[in-house]
Design a protein around this motif. Structure first.
Motif, mmCIF file in Angstrom:
data_model
loop_
_atom_site.group_PDB
_atom_site.id
_atom_site.type_symbol
_atom_site.label_atom_id
_atom_site.label_comp_id
_atom_site.label_asym_id
_atom_site.label_seq_id
_atom_site.Cartn_x
_atom_site.Cartn_y
_atom_site.Cartn_z
ATOM 1 N N GLY B 99 0.846 -1.193 0.000
ATOM 2 C CA GLY B 99 0.000 0.000 0.000
ATOM 3 C C GLY B 99 0.873 1.232 0.000
ATOM 4 O O GLY B 99 1.761 1.366 -0.831
ATOM 5 N N GLN B 100 0.680 2.142 0.944
ATOM 6 C CA GLN B 100 1.452 3.385 1.004
ATOM 7 C C GLN B 100 2.653 3.273 1.946
ATOM 8 O O GLN B 100 3.280 4.271 2.266
ATOM 9 C CB GLN B 100 0.547 4.546 1.447
ATOM 10 C CG GLN B 100 -0.506 4.957 0.431
ATOM 11 C CD GLN B 100 0.094 5.684 -0.772
ATOM 12 O OE1 GLN B 100 0.943 6.536 -0.647
ATOM 13 N NE2 GLN B 100 -0.343 5.309 -1.981
ATOM 14 N N LYS B 101 2.967 2.068 2.401
ATOM 15 C CA LYS B 101 4.082 1.911 3.337
ATOM 16 C C LYS B 101 5.178 1.044 2.728
ATOM 17 O O LYS B 101 4.902 0.009 2.134
ATOM 18 C CB LYS B 101 3.599 1.234 4.625
ATOM 19 C CG LYS B 101 2.771 2.126 5.522
ATOM 20 C CD LYS B 101 3.530 2.405 6.820
ATOM 21 C CE LYS B 101 2.711 3.220 7.810
ATOM 22 N NZ LYS B 101 2.283 4.522 7.287
ATOM 23 N N ARG B 102 6.435 1.461 2.929
ATOM 24 C CA ARG B 102 7.550 0.670 2.437
ATOM 25 C C ARG B 102 7.779 -0.500 3.381
ATOM 26 O O ARG B 102 7.729 -0.330 4.605
ATOM 27 C CB ARG B 102 8.807 1.535 2.351
ATOM 28 C CG ARG B 102 9.947 0.832 1.672
ATOM 29 C CD ARG B 102 11.069 1.801 1.318
ATOM 30 N NE ARG B 102 12.022 1.123 0.460
ATOM 31 C CZ ARG B 102 13.182 0.628 0.880
ATOM 32 N NH1 ARG B 102 13.554 0.798 2.126
ATOM 33 N NH2 ARG B 102 13.974 -0.014 0.053
ATOM 34 N N VAL B 103 7.994 -1.674 2.814
ATOM 35 C CA VAL B 103 8.275 -2.854 3.635
ATOM 36 C C VAL B 103 9.581 -2.606 4.391
ATOM 37 O O VAL B 103 10.592 -2.260 3.787
ATOM 38 C CB VAL B 103 8.384 -4.104 2.738
ATOM 39 C CG1 VAL B 103 8.919 -5.283 3.519
ATOM 40 C CG2 VAL B 103 7.045 -4.429 2.114
ATOM 41 N N PRO B 104 9.569 -2.737 5.733
ATOM 42 C CA PRO B 104 10.790 -2.438 6.500
ATOM 43 C C PRO B 104 11.953 -3.354 6.116
ATOM 44 O O PRO B 104 11.746 -4.519 5.770
ATOM 45 C CB PRO B 104 10.380 -2.699 7.959
ATOM 46 C CG PRO B 104 8.924 -2.964 7.961
ATOM 47 C CD PRO B 104 8.458 -3.185 6.566
ATOM 48 N N ASP B 105 13.166 -2.794 6.180
ATOM 49 C CA ASP B 105 14.373 -3.552 5.833
ATOM 50 C C ASP B 105 14.458 -4.865 6.598
ATOM 51 O O ASP B 105 14.860 -5.885 6.058
ATOM 52 C CB ASP B 105 15.626 -2.715 6.136
ATOM 53 C CG ASP B 105 15.801 -1.591 5.113
ATOM 54 O OD1 ASP B 105 14.947 -1.481 4.203
ATOM 55 O OD2 ASP B 105 16.776 -0.825 5.238
ATOM 56 N N SER B 106 14.059 -4.804 7.886
ATOM 57 C CA SER B 106 14.228 -5.995 8.736
ATOM 58 C C SER B 106 13.398 -7.169 8.193
ATOM 59 O O SER B 106 13.811 -8.319 8.319
ATOM 60 C CB SER B 106 13.821 -5.670 10.171
ATOM 61 O OG SER B 106 12.487 -5.232 10.194
#
Ligand code: SF4
Ligand code: FES
Lengths: 244, 129
Positions: B99-106
Motif C-alpha cells: 500500500g502506502q508503506k515501504r516494507v521495512p528492511d528488517s
C-alpha cells in the motif's frame, strides 16, 4: 584536558613541489572547534600559504570535502574533539590535487551534467491545470536521493571510481535515479542508456562505502542497485522487442 | 601561462588494506574464489560418481582427510560470512511497498534468513532420506 592538537596536512604547492609532502601544525583545542575552523586558524595565525575550500560552514554547500585519517569527511562537520590523538588531513581521494586540500572536481561535475539532472517532459502541465500532485509514496521514491550536496565524498570512498575514472559513480547515478523516479518526469528512456552502459550501474560492485560516508544520508549504493534492477528489466523487455 | 600542475595520487595494489571498510569488502568478495574451488571439488565428486561406486568411494575417502575437512570448514565459514554481509545489504536492492508503506528492511533480511533455513532444511531432508 588537551589544550592543543596536532594536525598533519598533506601539502602540495604545484609551483615548488613535485609531489605532496606532510606538514604538521599545532592548533589550540576547544571542544566545539571544527576541522574547518582549525584550518582557518592555521591560515590566519600560522601559515597563510595553506589552501582549502569552504563556503557555508554548515554542511550545505559541499565544498569542504577532505580525507581525515583516510576517511572522506566534510571539514565543517568534523570536530577536533573526536580526534584527540591528532588527525591526518589530505585532499579528497580519487581526485587530482590542484593545491593542498583543493582538488579538481571537473570530472565529477561533468558526470552530474551528463545524466540530465532535470525534469524532462515533452508535455508539461499547463498552468491552468493546477499544480502537480504527488502521493507520499511517489515522493518517497526520490526524496532522499534529492538531498545530495555534490560534495564528492562518495567518489573519494569508491574504489571502482578510483580504479576506473570512466565509471559514472555514486552521486551521479543517485541523482539519475532521483529524476527517473520522479512521477513528473518522462525522461527515463533517455537516462536508461547511461544506466545500462558498462560505465553505468554495472560498473558498481556494491562496495557500499559511498552510502556510509555520505554526510546527507543519501544512499547512492541503494540507488545504483535499484538502477541495476531497472536495467535488467530493460534488457528483458528489449529481448521481446526486436529491431530496436 | 597556466601554473596548474594537478597531482594524481596512485592507488597501489594495497589500497584495500588502508581502510577497514575496504578490507571487509575484499574479504567478502574473496569468498567467491573459495566457492569456485569448492564447486570444482564437488563437480569432481560428481564426475567420480559417474565412473561407478568404487571411484566415488575413493573420492569420499579422500574428502575425509583432515586437510580436506579443514578446507570444507573454511569454505563454510567464508560462505556464511558472505551470506550474512550480503543479507544485510539486500534491502538496498529492494523497493517493496505494501500500500502506502515501504516494507521495512528488517522484514527483507528476515525473509532471506528464512529462505536460507528452508532451503538448508530441504537439502538436509533430501540427504537423510
Ligand atoms: S551522495 Fe552524499 S557523499 Fe555523494 S556527493 Fe551527494 S551528498 Fe556527497
Ligand atoms: S563548508 Fe559548506 S559543506 Fe562544509
Amino acid at each position: 584536558m588537551t589544550d592543543s592538537i596536532k594536525i598533519d596536512i598533506l601539502r602540495y604547492r604545484p609551483e615548488s613541489d613535485n609531489e605532496p609532502v606532510w606538514q604538521s601544525y599545532d592548533v589550540p583545542f576547544t571542544n566545539e572547534m571544527s576541522l574547518l575552523e582549525a584550518l582557518a586558524y592555521i591560515k590566519d595565525e600560522l601559515d597563510p600559504t595553506l589552501s582549502y575550500r569552504w563556503s557555508c560552514r554548515m554542511a550545505i554547500c559541499g565544498s569542504c570535502g577532505m580525507m581525515v585519517n583516510g576517511v572522506p569527511k566534510l571539514g565543517c562537520k568534523t570536530f577536533l574533539r573526536d580526534y584527540k590523538n591528532g588527525m591526518k588531513v589530505e585532499a579528497l581521494a580519487n581526485f587530482p590535487i590542484e593545491r593542498d586540500l583543493v582538488v579538481d572536481m571537473s570530472d565529477f561535475i561533468e558526470k552530474l551534467e551528463a545524466i540530465k539532472p532535470y525534469i524532462i517532459n515533452d508535455n508539461p502541465r499547463a498552468l491552468e491545470d493546477g499544480c502537480h500532485t504527488q502521493s507520499p509514496k511517489q515522493m518517497a521514491q526520490y526524496k532522499q536521493f534529492s538531498m545530495c550536496i555534490n560534495c564528492g565524498l562518495c567518489y573519494a570512498a569508491c574504489p571502482q571510481y578510483g580504479l576506473d575514472k570512466s565509471f559514472t559513480g555514486p552521486a551521479a547515478l543517485a541523482l539519475l535515479h532521483r529524476y527517473n523516479q520522479d512521477s513528473r518526469d518522462a525522461g527515463k528512456a533517455e537516462r536508461m542508456k547511461i544506466v545500462n552502459a558498462e560505465e553505468g550501474a554495472w560498473g558498481c560492485t556494491f562496495v557500499g562505502y559511498c552510502s556510509k560516508v555520505c554526510p546527507k544520508d543519501v544512499d547512492p549504493a541503494a540507488a545504483i542497485q535499484l538502477g541495476k534492477v531497472d536495467s535488467a528489466k530493460d534488457y528483458v523487455i528489449a529481448m521481446f522487442k526486436p529491431g530496436e | 601561462m597556466s601554473k596548474r600542475k594537478p597531482y594524481e595520487r596512485k592507488m597501489g595494489a594495497t589500497w584495500w588494506l588502508k581502510n577497514t571498510f575496504h578490507t571487509k569488502y575484499i574479504i567478502r568478495e574473496g569468498s567467491s574464489l573459495v566457492i569456485a574451488i569448492y564447486s570444482f571439488v564437488l563437480l569432481f565428486g560428481l564426475f567420480r560418481l559417474s565412473q561407478g561406486a568404487e571411484a566415488f568411494n575413493g573420492w569420499v575417502e579422500a574428502m575425509s582427510q583432515p586437510g580436506w575437512i579443514v578446507f570444507h570448514l573454511l569454505s563454510l565459514a567464508w560462505t556464511l560470512y558472505h551470506s550474512i554481509t550480503w543479507f544485510s545489504l539486500a534491502p538496498k536492492a529492494a523497493n517493496i511497498w505494501l500500500g502506502q508503506k515501504r516494507v521495512p528492511d528488517s522484514w527483507i533480511v528476515s525473509g532471506m534468513y528464512g529462505a536460507l533455513a528452508v532451503i538448508s532444511l530441504a537439502g538436509l531432508i533430501l540427504v537423510l532420506i
